[in-house]
Design a protein around this motif. Structure first.
Motif, PDB file in Angstrom:
ATOM      1  N   MET B   1       0.826  -1.211   0.000  1.00  0.00           N
ATOM      2  CA  MET B   1       0.000   0.000   0.000  1.00  0.00           C
ATOM      3  C   MET B   1       0.862   1.263   0.000  1.00  0.00           C
ATOM      4  N   ARG B   4       2.372   2.380  -3.314  1.00  0.00           N
ATOM      5  CA  ARG B   4       1.467   2.784  -4.391  1.00  0.00           C
ATOM      6  C   ARG B   4       1.874   4.190  -4.881  1.00  0.00           C
ATOM      7  N   LYS B  70      -6.066   6.036  -0.569  1.00  0.00           N
ATOM      8  CA  LYS B  70      -6.070   4.578  -0.747  1.00  0.00           C
ATOM      9  C   LYS B  70      -6.305   4.237  -2.215  1.00  0.00           C
ATOM     10  N   ALA B  71      -7.229   4.976  -2.851  1.00  0.00           N
ATOM     11  CA  ALA B  71      -7.519   4.739  -4.267  1.00  0.00           C
ATOM     12  C   ALA B  71      -7.164   6.011  -5.044  1.00  0.00           C
ATOM     13  N   LYS B  72      -7.353   5.948  -6.370  1.00  0.00           N
ATOM     14  CA  LYS B  72      -7.130   7.134  -7.180  1.00  0.00           C
ATOM     15  C   LYS B  72      -8.051   8.248  -6.686  1.00  0.00           C
ATOM     16  N   THR B  75     -11.389   8.268  -8.419  1.00  0.00           N
ATOM     17  CA  THR B  75     -12.316   7.228  -7.969  1.00  0.00           C
ATOM     18  C   THR B  75     -13.043   7.693  -6.711  1.00  0.00           C
ATOM     19  N   TRP B  76     -12.268   8.318  -5.826  1.00  0.00           N
ATOM     20  CA  TRP B  76     -12.831   8.798  -4.555  1.00  0.00           C
ATOM     21  C   TRP B  76     -13.909   9.854  -4.797  1.00  0.00           C
ATOM     22  N   LYS B  79     -16.980   8.420  -6.305  1.00  0.00           N
ATOM     23  CA  LYS B  79     -17.737   7.676  -5.295  1.00  0.00           C
ATOM     24  C   LYS B  79     -18.604   8.619  -4.453  1.00  0.00           C
ATOM     25  N   ARG B 162     -13.834  -2.539 -13.320  1.00  0.00           N
ATOM     26  CA  ARG B 162     -13.173  -2.554 -12.005  1.00  0.00           C
ATOM     27  C   ARG B 162     -13.382  -1.216 -11.265  1.00  0.00           C
ATOM     28  N   GLU B 163     -13.164  -0.112 -11.999  1.00  0.00           N
ATOM     29  CA  GLU B 163     -13.358   1.209 -11.372  1.00  0.00           C
ATOM     30  C   GLU B 163     -14.816   1.406 -10.951  1.00  0.00           C
ATOM     31  N   GLU B 166     -15.519  -0.355  -7.787  1.00  0.00           N
ATOM     32  CA  GLU B 166     -14.990   0.364  -6.614  1.00  0.00           C
ATOM     33  C   GLU B 166     -15.904   1.521  -6.233  1.00  0.00           C
TER      34      GLU B 166
END
Ligand SMILES: [Zn+2]
Lengths: 163, 197
Positions: B1, B4, B70-72, B75-76, B79, B162-163, B166
């Motif tokens: 992690m 990354r 934690k993610a791109k 993506t956050w 979300k 996949r995205e 998430e």
């Protein structure tokens, strides 16, 4: 591969989400099956038709409205909280609070030392004087229940008041 | 992690968390189009989409101190936007259901909006593009909430399964299944108009 299985995978096939093996299986099937070909054609046309819906542009004052909202929210916070969150970061504020507390206790001890009671002649005579008033009350007769109690409780605690 | 690779936008967020307001302004300028368009396609109302976008950025602003990349970053923010949009639509639908006293569907496959009559032909050729646009909007609007979100994220945002999984908090298989059903629903709705499209 059977038509049912192929049709289930057409969506992922269109979106290029299948691995190489599955992709070539579908391609092989499509080369021979007109029904699945027709299905793919309709799905592709449907999916492609969504492209007519164009994007929109945000309003010109989008950022201005945002910062105005932030200012509005900050003004609504109590002054103390604003100072804590904006001017002083939280860890610093906690350290300042602890130093203040410990320092305050220390200073308090210096400025106002704990009173230790010293009985001077003067203070003792004042006590005696107050006790003298008790003489105005009559004693319990020794044979009464009250008298018995007084005699029992005052045995180890002989307070003698001199006149 | 830990190894990354940090994307530059997550870096902007961390800078902002350390008190750099200009970094947040950069985030705002870079992501406002993405957020507004996702909300607009989902809610289909420009003013409401702007309100939702404001809410998204307020949430991002106030969660900066707790932000952990934690993610791109994209993506956050997708979300957060998706969650606010879905909650907004659910509360609206709930109000609609309550006010019209309709039975609540448990299948999640219901078609909500009635489509116009496919045999009806508009006399004006100039309004054709507008009409097709309207047909597509209505067809997407008629999809169940999760299918609609998956369609918008895949078709208009160009995201991978996949995205999307998430962002929507589900499995890749579930995304595949949502898109399969959505495409079938859209095909049924739009095929009668294909001579126009
Ligand atoms: Zn076939």
């Amino acid at each position: 591969m059977k038509c049912k299985k192929v049709k289930e995978r057409l969506s992922a096939f269109m979106d290029d989400e299948l691995d190489r093996k599955k992709t070539s299986e579908i391609e092989q099937h499509l080369a021979e099956c007109s029904a699945c070909n027709q299905e793919l054609k309709l799905l592709t046309k449907t999916w492609g038709s969504l492209e007519v819906w164009e994007k929109i542009e945000p309003s010109d004052n989008f950022e201005a409205i945002f910062w105005q909202k932030i200012r509005g929210r900050e003004l609504r916070q109590p002054l103390f909280q604003r100072l804590l969150t904006k001017v002083i970061p939280v860890p610093t504020a906690v350290i300042i609070l602890i130093i203040g507390l410990v320092g305050g206790i220390y200073l308090c001890n210096i400025l106002y030392p704990k009173e230790t009671k010293v009985y001077t002649d003067e203070s003792l005579s004042l006590v005696k004087e107050n006790f003298l008033y008790l003489n105005n009350f009559e004693d319990f007769p020794p044979e009464s229940l009250g008298g018995l109690y007084i005699s029992l409780t005052s045995k180890g605690n002989n307070i003698k008041i001199e006149e | 992690m830990k190894n990354r690779i940090l994307d530059p936008d997550a870096g902007l967020m961390l800078k902002f968390a350390q008190g750099n307001n200009a970094a947040f302004d950069q985030i705002l300028r870079k992501y406002k189009r993405l957020v507004i368009n996702l909300a607009y396609r989902f809610i289909q109302n420009r003013a409401e989409a702007e309100d939702i976008a404001q809410e998204v950025f307020l949430r991002v602003y106030y969660s900066a101190k707790r932000y952990k990349p934690k993610a791109k970053f994209s993506t956050w923010i997708y979300k957060i936007t998706a969650n606010i949009c879905i909650n907004n639509l659910r509360s609206k639908k709930h109000l609609q259901i309550v006010s019209l006293n309709k039975p609540i569907s448990t299948t999640g496959n219901e078609m909500i909006t009635e489509m116009p009559d496919p045999t009806y032909i508009h006399p004006s050729a100039n309004s054709e593009k507008k009409e097709i646009n309207q047909l597509v909007k209505e067809a997407i609007s008629s999809l169940p909430i999760n299918q609609k979100m998956a369609v918008i994220l895949q078709k208009y945002e160009g995201l991978s399964y996949r995205e999307i999984s998430e962002i929507m908090g589900c499995s890749i298989q579930a995304v595949d299944s949502l898109l399969q059903r959505a495409k079938q629903n859209l095909k049924r709705k739009l095929t009668p108009y294909f001579r126009k499209i």
